[in-house]
Scaffold this motif. Structure first.
Motif, mmCIF file in Angstrom:
data_model
loop_
_atom_site.group_PDB
_atom_site.id
_atom_site.type_symbol
_atom_site.label_atom_id
_atom_site.label_comp_id
_atom_site.label_asym_id
_atom_site.label_seq_id
_atom_site.Cartn_x
_atom_site.Cartn_y
_atom_site.Cartn_z
ATOM 1 N N ASP A 84 8.910 4.692 -5.578
ATOM 2 C CA ASP A 84 9.778 5.974 -5.944
ATOM 3 C C ASP A 84 9.123 6.477 -7.282
ATOM 4 O OD1 ASP A 84 10.653 6.464 -3.203
ATOM 5 O OD2 ASP A 84 12.394 5.429 -3.581
ATOM 6 N N ASN A 85 8.227 6.439 -7.982
ATOM 7 C CA ASN A 85 7.697 6.738 -9.027
ATOM 8 C C ASN A 85 7.196 8.270 -9.063
ATOM 9 O OD1 ASN A 85 5.496 6.057 -8.168
ATOM 10 N ND2 ASN A 85 5.408 4.415 -10.008
ATOM 11 N N GLY A 86 6.949 9.006 -7.592
ATOM 12 C CA GLY A 86 6.147 10.099 -7.605
ATOM 13 C C GLY A 86 4.720 10.092 -7.532
ATOM 14 N N TYR A 87 4.219 8.870 -7.645
ATOM 15 C CA TYR A 87 2.517 9.030 -7.409
ATOM 16 C C TYR A 87 2.311 7.494 -6.638
ATOM 17 C CZ TYR A 87 2.943 5.965 -11.934
ATOM 18 O OH TYR A 87 3.580 5.114 -12.756
ATOM 19 N N LEU A 88 1.018 7.274 -6.687
ATOM 20 C CA LEU A 88 0.575 6.252 -5.875
ATOM 21 C C LEU A 88 0.003 5.206 -6.996
ATOM 22 C CD1 LEU A 88 -0.790 7.581 -2.422
ATOM 23 C CD2 LEU A 88 1.523 6.646 -2.999
ATOM 24 N N ASP A 89 0.258 4.259 -7.180
ATOM 25 C CA ASP A 89 -0.387 3.317 -8.213
ATOM 26 C C ASP A 89 -1.276 2.434 -7.368
ATOM 27 O OD1 ASP A 89 0.828 0.912 -7.001
ATOM 28 O OD2 ASP A 89 2.577 1.103 -8.358
ATOM 29 N N MET A 90 -2.049 1.565 -8.065
ATOM 30 C CA MET A 90 -3.509 0.983 -7.206
ATOM 31 C C MET A 90 -2.761 0.005 -6.149
ATOM 32 S SD MET A 90 -6.133 1.949 -8.392
ATOM 33 C CE MET A 90 -5.487 3.424 -9.135
ATOM 34 N N GLU A 91 -1.587 -0.549 -6.142
ATOM 35 C CA GLU A 91 -1.083 -1.534 -5.241
ATOM 36 C C GLU A 91 -1.062 -0.552 -4.101
ATOM 37 O OE1 GLU A 91 -0.418 -4.615 -3.097
ATOM 38 O OE2 GLU A 91 -1.143 -4.913 -4.964
ATOM 39 N N GLU A 92 -0.199 0.485 -4.204
ATOM 40 C CA GLU A 92 0.117 1.294 -3.133
ATOM 41 C C GLU A 92 -1.043 2.104 -2.449
ATOM 42 O OE1 GLU A 92 4.570 2.679 -5.061
ATOM 43 O OE2 GLU A 92 2.871 3.810 -5.628
ATOM 44 N N MET A 93 -2.092 2.289 -3.522
ATOM 45 C CA MET A 93 -3.424 2.701 -2.578
ATOM 46 C C MET A 93 -4.210 1.648 -1.953
ATOM 47 S SD MET A 93 -3.966 5.743 -3.436
ATOM 48 C CE MET A 93 -5.733 5.939 -3.182
ATOM 49 N N ARG A 94 -3.998 0.322 -2.380
ATOM 50 C CA ARG A 94 -4.544 -0.697 -1.488
ATOM 51 C C ARG A 94 -3.789 -0.505 -0.107
ATOM 52 N NH1 ARG A 94 -5.587 -3.358 -6.023
ATOM 53 N NH2 ARG A 94 -3.531 -4.215 -6.484
ATOM 54 N N GLU A 95 -2.604 -0.509 -0.057
ATOM 55 C CA GLU A 95 -1.837 -0.237 1.179
ATOM 56 C C GLU A 95 -2.346 0.664 2.094
ATOM 57 O OE1 GLU A 95 2.964 0.144 2.835
ATOM 58 O OE2 GLU A 95 2.288 -1.030 0.866
ATOM 59 N N LEU A 96 -2.556 1.838 1.470
ATOM 60 C CA LEU A 96 -3.031 3.070 2.118
ATOM 61 C C LEU A 96 -4.284 2.995 2.754
ATOM 62 C CD1 LEU A 96 -2.539 6.846 1.087
ATOM 63 C CD2 LEU A 96 -4.933 5.943 1.346
ATOM 64 N N LYS A 97 -4.967 2.326 2.152
ATOM 65 C CA LYS A 97 -6.532 1.768 2.210
ATOM 66 C C LYS A 97 -6.489 0.780 3.698
ATOM 67 C CE LYS A 97 -9.128 2.067 -1.833
ATOM 68 N NZ LYS A 97 -9.627 1.559 -3.023
ATOM 69 N N GLN A 98 -5.518 -0.179 3.682
ATOM 70 C CA GLN A 98 -5.106 -1.043 4.617
ATOM 71 C C GLN A 98 -4.639 -0.317 5.780
ATOM 72 O OE1 GLN A 98 -2.484 -3.894 3.078
ATOM 73 N NE2 GLN A 98 -4.001 -5.141 1.941
ATOM 74 N N VAL A 99 -3.846 0.641 5.734
ATOM 75 C CA VAL A 99 -3.528 1.489 7.048
ATOM 76 C C VAL A 99 -4.854 2.090 7.524
ATOM 77 C CG1 VAL A 99 -2.391 3.485 7.656
ATOM 78 C CG2 VAL A 99 -1.217 1.802 6.069
ATOM 79 N N LEU A 100 -5.702 2.673 6.906
ATOM 80 C CA LEU A 100 -7.066 3.176 7.147
ATOM 81 C C LEU A 100 -7.717 2.373 8.065
ATOM 82 C CD1 LEU A 100 -8.171 5.919 4.554
ATOM 83 C CD2 LEU A 100 -7.244 6.234 6.896
ATOM 84 N N GLN A 101 -7.998 1.149 7.404
ATOM 85 C CA GLN A 101 -8.699 -0.071 7.921
ATOM 86 C C GLN A 101 -8.277 -0.265 9.201
ATOM 87 O OE1 GLN A 101 -9.261 -3.272 5.178
ATOM 88 N NE2 GLN A 101 -10.494 -4.451 6.803
ATOM 89 N N LYS A 102 -6.967 -0.570 9.215
ATOM 90 C CA LYS A 102 -6.272 -1.058 10.619
ATOM 91 C C LYS A 102 -6.618 0.039 11.655
ATOM 92 C CE LYS A 102 -1.592 -2.570 12.244
ATOM 93 N NZ LYS A 102 -0.506 -2.435 12.225
ATOM 94 N N ARG A 103 -6.494 1.222 11.096
ATOM 95 C CA ARG A 103 -6.553 2.354 12.436
ATOM 96 C C ARG A 103 -7.873 2.361 12.786
ATOM 97 N NH1 ARG A 103 -5.127 5.304 16.504
ATOM 98 N NH2 ARG A 103 -6.090 7.497 16.370
ATOM 99 N N ARG A 104 -9.159 2.156 11.729
ATOM 100 C CA ARG A 104 -10.349 2.169 12.192
ATOM 101 C C ARG A 104 -10.820 0.981 13.099
ATOM 102 N NH1 ARG A 104 -13.901 -0.961 9.606
ATOM 103 N NH2 ARG A 104 -12.789 -0.745 7.766
ATOM 104 N N GLU A 105 -10.125 -0.249 12.658
ATOM 105 C CA GLU A 105 -10.499 -1.315 13.534
ATOM 106 C C GLU A 105 -9.890 -1.368 15.152
ATOM 107 O OE1 GLU A 105 -8.721 -4.562 10.988
ATOM 108 O OE2 GLU A 105 -10.616 -4.493 9.817
ATOM 109 N N GLU A 106 -8.516 -0.661 15.119
ATOM 110 C CA GLU A 106 -7.939 -0.365 16.282
ATOM 111 C C GLU A 106 -8.831 0.338 17.269
ATOM 112 O OE1 GLU A 106 -4.542 2.674 18.058
ATOM 113 O OE2 GLU A 106 -4.337 1.621 16.058
ATOM 114 N N LEU A 107 -9.401 1.555 16.612
ATOM 115 C CA LEU A 107 -10.459 2.543 17.362
ATOM 116 C C LEU A 107 -11.657 1.844 17.877
ATOM 117 C CD1 LEU A 107 -9.814 5.752 15.240
ATOM 118 C CD2 LEU A 107 -8.920 5.175 17.546
ATOM 119 N N GLN A 108 -12.343 0.969 16.858
ATOM 120 C CA GLN A 108 -13.606 0.432 17.174
ATOM 121 C C GLN A 108 -13.178 -0.794 18.419
ATOM 122 O OE1 GLN A 108 -13.926 -1.304 13.066
ATOM 123 N NE2 GLN A 108 -15.798 0.307 13.017
#
Length: 172
Positions: A84-108
């Motif tokens: 809750d610091n109002g921005y995304l740090d590198m760890e939170e960005m990794r999580e965002l990337k993992q969500v995209l990767q999971k969605r991509r793998e599910e679609l594939q």
């Protein structure tokens, strides 16, 4: 007679429906891969954090809000900003990337399963049809050509949309 012309219709519609789903999923996978390749651009000033403004600029430019089921950057930040610091740090960005990767793998996985089902439908169907299989094979080839044309038009539409977004940004 009339029965002959209507017989292949359910098969045609099933194949078309499955193929249109594959086309849509494939486009979404391509979009996700495109976004994954550009995620480093989110941190526009290179300070190691992604603000709502930076995220908004990126998502708007890339047309990527729907990938996160969001209509504005604040929703995406709220979803991934764990501390809750109002921005995304590198760890939170990794999580965002993992969500995209999971969605991509599910679609594939869906695409692969649908293609395998299509193989069974077309191969198994032609074996069961016996004497009428040449007619069905010809019709399936025609369907496949129509589907490829639809895919080409969809690809061109996406390219035009991207060019329009770039032009609109240049004008603003």
């Amino acid at each position: 007679g009339l029965d002959d012309s209507n017989a292949p219709r359910p098969l045609f519609e099933a194949i078309l429906d499955r193929t249109l789903k594959i086309v849509g999923w494939t486009q979404e996978v391509d979009h996700i891969m495109d976004i994954e390749g550009k995620m480093d651009q989110m941190d526009a000033d290179g300070d190691g954090k992604v603000t709502k403004v930076e995220l908004n600029d990126f998502l708007a430019r890339e047309g990527a809000y729907e990938l996160f089921d969001a209509t504005e950057a604040a929703e995406v930040v709220k979803k991934f900003d764990k501390n809750d610091n109002g921005y995304l740090d590198m760890e939170e960005m990794r999580e965002l990337k993992q969500v995209l990767q999971k969605r991509r793998e599910e679609l594939q996985g869906r695409i692969e399963a649908a293609k395998q089902a299509e193989e069974k439908t077309t191969n198994g169907g032609s074996m069961r049809m016996g004497a009428g299989s040449a007619h069905i094979q010809a019709e399936l080839r025609g369907i496949k050509e129509q589907i490829e044309q639809i895919q080409d038009r969809a690809d061109k539409t996406v390219q035009v949309e991207k060019k329009m977004m770039v032009l609109l940004e240049a004008l603003t």
